[in-house]
Structure formats: structure tokens, C-alpha cells
Design an enzyme around this catalytic site. Structure first.
Site, PDB file in Angstrom:
ATOM      1  N   SER A 176       0.789  -1.225   0.000  1.00  0.00           N
ATOM      2  CA  SER A 176       0.000   0.000   0.000  1.00  0.00           C
ATOM      3  C   SER A 176       0.821   1.275   0.000  1.00  0.00           C
ATOM      4  O   SER A 176       0.306   2.330  -0.330  1.00  0.00           O
ATOM      5  CB  SER A 176      -0.945  -0.012   1.198  1.00  0.00           C
ATOM      6  OG  SER A 176      -0.195  -0.063   2.395  1.00  0.00           O
ATOM      7  N   HIS A 180      -5.980  -4.323  -1.272  1.00  0.00           N
ATOM      8  CA  HIS A 180      -5.901  -3.177  -2.188  1.00  0.00           C
ATOM      9  C   HIS A 180      -6.101  -3.592  -3.643  1.00  0.00           C
ATOM     10  O   HIS A 180      -5.531  -2.970  -4.549  1.00  0.00           O
ATOM     11  CB  HIS A 180      -4.561  -2.452  -2.027  1.00  0.00           C
ATOM     12  CG  HIS A 180      -4.478  -1.598  -0.801  1.00  0.00           C
ATOM     13  ND1 HIS A 180      -5.072  -0.363  -0.704  1.00  0.00           N
ATOM     14  CD2 HIS A 180      -3.913  -1.826   0.399  1.00  0.00           C
ATOM     15  CE1 HIS A 180      -4.847   0.151   0.491  1.00  0.00           C
ATOM     16  NE2 HIS A 180      -4.146  -0.723   1.173  1.00  0.00           N
ATOM     17  N   LYS A 221     -12.558  -1.451   1.798  1.00  0.00           N
ATOM     18  CA  LYS A 221     -11.875  -0.533   0.861  1.00  0.00           C
ATOM     19  C   LYS A 221     -12.731  -0.412  -0.401  1.00  0.00           C
ATOM     20  O   LYS A 221     -13.789   0.212  -0.335  1.00  0.00           O
ATOM     21  CB  LYS A 221     -10.456  -1.033   0.607  1.00  0.00           C
ATOM     22  CG  LYS A 221      -9.603  -0.859   1.870  1.00  0.00           C
ATOM     23  CD  LYS A 221      -8.151  -1.214   1.711  1.00  0.00           C
ATOM     24  CE  LYS A 221      -7.393  -0.805   2.966  1.00  0.00           C
ATOM     25  NZ  LYS A 221      -6.673  -1.901   3.613  1.00  0.00           N
TER      26      LYS A 221
HETATM   27  C1  LIG Z   1      -6.359  -2.303   5.005  1.00  0.00           C
HETATM   28  C2  LIG Z   1      -5.616  -3.566   5.025  1.00  0.00           C
HETATM   29  C3  LIG Z   1      -5.918  -4.573   5.942  1.00  0.00           C
HETATM   30  C4  LIG Z   1      -6.948  -4.388   7.029  1.00  0.00           C
HETATM   31  O1  LIG Z   1      -8.235  -4.349   6.500  1.00  0.00           O
HETATM   32  P1  LIG Z   1      -9.457  -4.050   7.486  1.00  0.00           P
HETATM   33  O2  LIG Z   1     -10.614  -4.751   6.847  1.00  0.00           O
HETATM   34  O3  LIG Z   1      -9.612  -2.578   7.549  1.00  0.00           O
HETATM   35  O4  LIG Z   1      -9.120  -4.643   8.806  1.00  0.00           O
HETATM   36  C5  LIG Z   1      -5.236  -5.771   5.859  1.00  0.00           C
HETATM   37  N1  LIG Z   1      -4.277  -5.960   4.919  1.00  0.00           N
HETATM   38  C6  LIG Z   1      -3.941  -5.001   4.030  1.00  0.00           C
HETATM   39  C7  LIG Z   1      -2.890  -5.253   3.003  1.00  0.00           C
HETATM   40  C8  LIG Z   1      -4.595  -3.771   4.060  1.00  0.00           C
HETATM   41  O5  LIG Z   1      -4.250  -2.817   3.208  1.00  0.00           O
END
Ligand SMILES: *Cc1c(COP(=O)(O)O)cnc(C)c1O
Length: 395
Positions: free
Chosen positions: A182, A210, A241
């Protein structure tokens, strides 16, 4: 109250502040969208994970309302007692169909999915081989598991192979990687990782947070993008997301693996079920994304346009195809200054610097959305150009 304790914590917080690392939250008083009210001011939002613009899409909100009307607000239970509704099973099936897997288990967050995926499946007879830049939730999940831990240099396939060779005595070896990283928008080389896994009889686990919903020709994710659909053993992802942006996570894979997780995965067994409104909205979103690729196509065009225009303006960006666009500044105070000036110009972006990224790699991370219109992108590029000249970043 233990005052000594509170005083110690106060002093530690002050140290964080003194180091310039205290995270300040800006208050949003609108829905999450391309256009928001932040600290009382209308701004263009370029820092949400709202890749498909679905966080406040009319269809999302309507489906969430309907689920509340038909299935209520909450279930007051974990899944295995009385927290499983018909819609939870329906969503699990839809995610499996979307990803091309056999079965899926829902969690309240991807953090929980990653926290609960390793320990039930592996023990001291096994090994996990992890990319050094993996998300905190994978790191924590690995810590909770008794398997041997090995790390390879970010994206370094040669070192991954060395670790696979070094762990041949283990019963099972699991390669674990974010499929998109990310901070850089880097995409993992899943075709090469799968080839290595096949060569050394290893298991592949990827975190698609992502990418689910928009990477790949039909938005299935990086496994589609890299041509390895059906070859990944375990996929974790988020509903928080691109797929609506509320909460929720999942693990998807073969039926046997998901059966085991339902029996043993602690964040699933000991934490409440996902709220009906989120489940209903997620079903509607997956239906929409399965019918048409219009949103992921728009995101792809927006990303291409922004990457091209910001490069033409003279900025140094990390190349790639992902809607995460890191604008490299290298200097931490400059990244902070630039983000503050951009906000004054009506564009909300965030500066990232050590320890979130390596020392000397400070940047502004821009995130493009299908919710942005061309004029929004043009406004952001004009603001970057103005502020970039003012601060001597570009000529
Ligand atoms: C955002 C993210 C998470 C966590 O996701 P949530 O559903 O908000 O707990 C886990 N792994 C990666 C790679 C992320 O970018």
C-alpha cells in the site's frame, strides 16, 4: 487511578509529539466521497481507499437500508451460536464465485481474517515465508502461529526461493504476501510466486485488500491480473476498501481450509458477526461488479490520466498501474509542508515518512477513485503544480 502510570504514558505521548510523529485526525462532516467536508472546509479527497467510489454510492446505501429493514440492525451473537443469517451465507457464496474459489468465511475486518488464518492451519512442523513489507495484520497473524518464521526481501524472488530450499524439512510451507503493497502501489509477482510454490510444493496465501474489485480485467484481483486465478490456496481481503468501505473481511479458498477456519479461527469464533446492513450492501456491490466493469474501467482511465499528467508536470512518481500514486519528495518536513499547503488549496492528501516508509523516502500518497471526475483530477494536478513550484519540488 494510578498516577505514576498515567504520567509515564503522558511522557511517552509527548515524546511521539516531540518527534513530529503524532497522528492528528481531521474531522469529516460529510459522507465519504470524492468531495468531502474536512475540518469544516469543502475539499477534494485524494486519500481514501474508496477506489470504486462505492462508500456512499446510492446503490450501496439503498441495499444497506433494505437489509436493516429485512434483517435488522445487529445479531448480538457470534456466527456459530445464532449469528448466521441467510444473507451471510449468500455473501460468502458470492465472494467465492467472484474470486473463483470453493468457499469463503466472513470476519469483521481483514485484520481479523489475517489474524486468524495462520494459527489454525499450521503448527511447529510447518513454516511461513513472508514478504518483509507485509501488512501489520499478517505480521501479527504470523506471530500468533507456532510455525517457523522466515522473511524474504521485498519482492525478491531469488531470496524467496532460497527460503523455500532452506525449509524443505518442514511439513507445509506457506508463502504469505500482500498482493498490492500500500505504500508504493507495487504489485506482487504472483505468477513467479505460484511457479516457485509449484516447484517446491508450497502453499500460497495472498492479501487482496488493495485489489479486490478493481485489479485485473474484470476486477477479480491480482490473481486475475497475473493470470493465476485458481492457483492461489488462500485469499484474504476486505470489504472496507473498494467493496463498499464499511467494515468486514474474508478468507477464501478450498472448502477444507474454510471448514477448519470455522472450527478454529479465534477472531471468527470469539467476535460478533458482521452487521446485516454491511452484508446486504456487499451482496449488492458484488452483483453490480459482476454485471459490469464500468467502475473499474473508469478507475483505470482515471489512474492512467493522473499518472501521465502528474509526470508531465515534472513530479517524480513510483511507476506502475495502481491507483495508489506515490509522489516522491524524499524529505519528511517537505512532505508534511506540501500536504498542509495542498489542503489549503482544497486537496486532501497525506504525507508519509519514516517510520511508515523507509528513511529518506518521504512522499505524498495520492489515491485515485472512480468517484473522481476529470475536472477533479485536473484541479488536483493544478494544485500540485502550483504548490510544487512554490516549494521548489518542480521547476
Ligand atoms: C487495510 C488492510 C488490511 C486491514 O483491512 P481491514 O478490513 O480494515 O481490517 C489488511 N491488509 C492489508 C494489506 C490492508 O491494506
Amino acid at each position: 487511578m494510578n498516577n505514576n502510570f498515567v504520567d509515564r504514558i503522558k511522557a511517552e505521548v509527548s515524546e511521539i509529539e516531540a518527534a513530529g510523529l503524532f497522528k492528528q485526525e481531521r474531522i469529516i462532516s460529510s459522507v465519504q466521497s470524492a468531495h468531502i467536508m474536512a475540518n469544516g472546509k469543502p475539499v477534494l479527497n485524494f486519500c481514501a481507499n474508496n477506489y470504486l467510489g462505492l462508500s456512499s454510492h446510492p446503490k450501496t446505501i439503498e441495499a444497506a437500508h433494505q437489509a436493516i429493514d429485512n434483517r435488522g440492525y445487529g445479531l448480538s451473537s457470534v456466527r456459530f451460536i445464532c449469528g448466521t443469517q441467510d444473507i451471510h451465507k449468500e455473501l460468502e457464496q458470492k465472494i467465492s464465485a467472484f474470486l473463483g474459489t470453493e468457499d469463503t468465511i466472513l470476519y469483521c475486518a481483514a485484520f481479523d481474517a489475517n489474524g486468524g488464518v495462520f494459527e489454525p492451519l499450521l503448527n511447529e512442523q510447518d513454516a511461513i515465508i513472508s514478504d518483509e513489507l507485509n501488512h501489520a495484520s499478517i505480521i501479527d497473524g504470523v506471530r500468533l502461529c507456532k510455525a517457523e518464521r522466515h522473511r524474504y526481501k521485498h519482492n525478491d524472488m531469488q531470496e524467496l526461493e532460497e527460503k523455500l530450499i532452506a525449509t524443505q524439512h518442514c511439513r507445509s510451507r506457506m508463502i504469505a504476501t500482500d498482493s498490492v503493497f500500500s505504500m508504493d502501489g507495487t504489485i506482487a509477482q504472483l505468477d513467479k510466486i505460484v511457479a516457485l510454490a509449484e516447484k517446491y510444493d508450497a502453499i500460497v496465501m495472498i492479501d487482496e485488500c488493495h485489489s479486490s474489485g478493481f485489479i485485473g480485467k474484470t476486477g477479480r484481483g491480482v490473481h486475475e491480473h497475473c493470470g493465476v486465478m485458481g492457483k492461489i490456496d488462500i485469499i484474504t481481503g476486505t470489504l472496507g476498501k473498494a467493496l463498499g468501505g464499511a467494515n468486514g473481511g474474508f478468507t477464501s479458498g478450498s472448502k477444507a481450509v474454510i471448514d477448519m477456519l470455522r472450527q478454529k479461527s479465534r477472531p471468527y469464533l470469539f467476535s460478533n458477526t458482521l452487521a446485516p446492513s454491511i452484508v446486504g450492501a456487499s451482496i449488492a456491490i458484488l452483483d453490480m461488479l459482476s454485471e459490469t466493469t464500468a467502475l473499474r474501467d473508469k478507475l483505470e482511465q482515471n489512474t492512467l490520466y493522473f499518472r501521465e499528467q502528474i509526470t508531465n508536470a515534472g513530479f517524480d512518481i513510483k511507476p506502475g498501474i495502481h491507483p495508489i500514486v506515490p509522489i516522491m519528495l524524499y524529505d519528511a518536513p517537505l512532505a508534511q509542508k506540501m500536504a498542509a499547503r495542498m489542503l489549503e488549496e482544497g486537496v486532501y492528501v497525506v504525507g508519509f515518512f519514516y517510520p511508515v516508509v523507509a528513511k529518506g523516502n518521504a512522499r505524498i500518497r495520492v489515491q485515485i477513485s472512480a468517484g473522481h471526475e476529470r475536472e477533479d483530477l485536473d484541479k488536483a494536478i493544478a494544485a500540485f503544480t502550483k504548490v510544487g513550484k512554490e516549494l521548489g519540488v518542480i521547476k
